[in-house]
Design a protein around this motif. Sequence first.
Motif, mmCIF file in Angstrom:
data_model
loop_
_atom_site.group_PDB
_atom_site.id
_atom_site.type_symbol
_atom_site.label_atom_id
_atom_site.label_comp_id
_atom_site.label_asym_id
_atom_site.label_seq_id
_atom_site.Cartn_x
_atom_site.Cartn_y
_atom_site.Cartn_z
ATOM 1 N N VAL A 27 6.519 41.873 1.177
ATOM 2 C CA VAL A 27 6.539 40.553 0.555
ATOM 3 C C VAL A 27 5.589 40.559 -0.636
ATOM 4 N N ALA A 28 5.746 39.555 -1.480
ATOM 5 C CA ALA A 28 4.752 39.282 -2.516
ATOM 6 C C ALA A 28 3.625 38.513 -1.836
ATOM 7 N N PRO A 29 2.372 38.891 -2.038
ATOM 8 C CA PRO A 29 1.266 38.193 -1.372
ATOM 9 C C PRO A 29 1.241 36.701 -1.697
ATOM 10 N N GLY A 30 0.859 35.918 -0.708
ATOM 11 C CA GLY A 30 0.769 34.469 -0.864
ATOM 12 C C GLY A 30 0.670 33.809 0.491
ATOM 13 N N GLY A 31 0.795 32.497 0.506
ATOM 14 C CA GLY A 31 0.706 31.799 1.781
ATOM 15 C C GLY A 31 0.776 30.297 1.630
ATOM 16 N N LYS A 32 0.388 29.620 2.689
ATOM 17 C CA LYS A 32 0.529 28.167 2.805
ATOM 18 C C LYS A 32 -0.438 27.418 1.894
ATOM 19 N N MET A 33 0.089 26.360 1.320
ATOM 20 C CA MET A 33 -0.732 25.462 0.517
ATOM 21 C C MET A 33 -1.550 24.578 1.451
ATOM 22 N N GLU A 34 -2.741 24.223 0.991
ATOM 23 C CA GLU A 34 -3.578 23.295 1.737
ATOM 24 C C GLU A 34 -3.350 21.882 1.216
ATOM 25 N N GLN A 35 -3.651 20.907 2.047
ATOM 26 C CA GLN A 35 -3.470 19.508 1.665
ATOM 27 C C GLN A 35 -4.250 19.205 0.382
#
Length: 157
Positions: A27-35
């Motif tokens: 995958v391309a690195p990344g993840g969940k956005m925070e509020q």
Amino acid sequence: MQRVTNCILNHQGKMLMLKKPRRGWYVAPGGKMEQGEHIQQAVVREFYEETGLTLQHPQVRGVFTFLMKDEAQGEVMQEWMMFTFYCEDYSGQLLDQSSEGDLEWVELDEVVGKPMAEGDRFYIDHILASRETLYGTFTYTSDFKLLDATLTPKSRK
């Protein structure tokens, strides 16, 4: 609805990829956005957390909706949005070990041949080949079989 960001970092003809241990998919690195976080803050933070590298001037190149459907019922079980960035400049030192998996610089012509979710091949191929922003919806089964991909502009594949 979950919101996530990721980034295709292209440096000297190679893309930094993360091999996730669960499926062995790249995958391309990344993840969940925070509020309360905007998408550029999220991609810089997530990319740094997973790689140790700070992106310099990442640009949005893809906006996607992902649906996970129950095949028997035909009902949507999960839905999330992903904002994919493209970047060529960074600072920092690559982590020796990421808590999310194995980091690997992959030659651009080998990227879409790596094991990955089928839909990822469409958007990664487009983003590496074009400056045009790609929009789309990917529909998967619960076991990640791609059922449908609707993309604008139309995919080259």
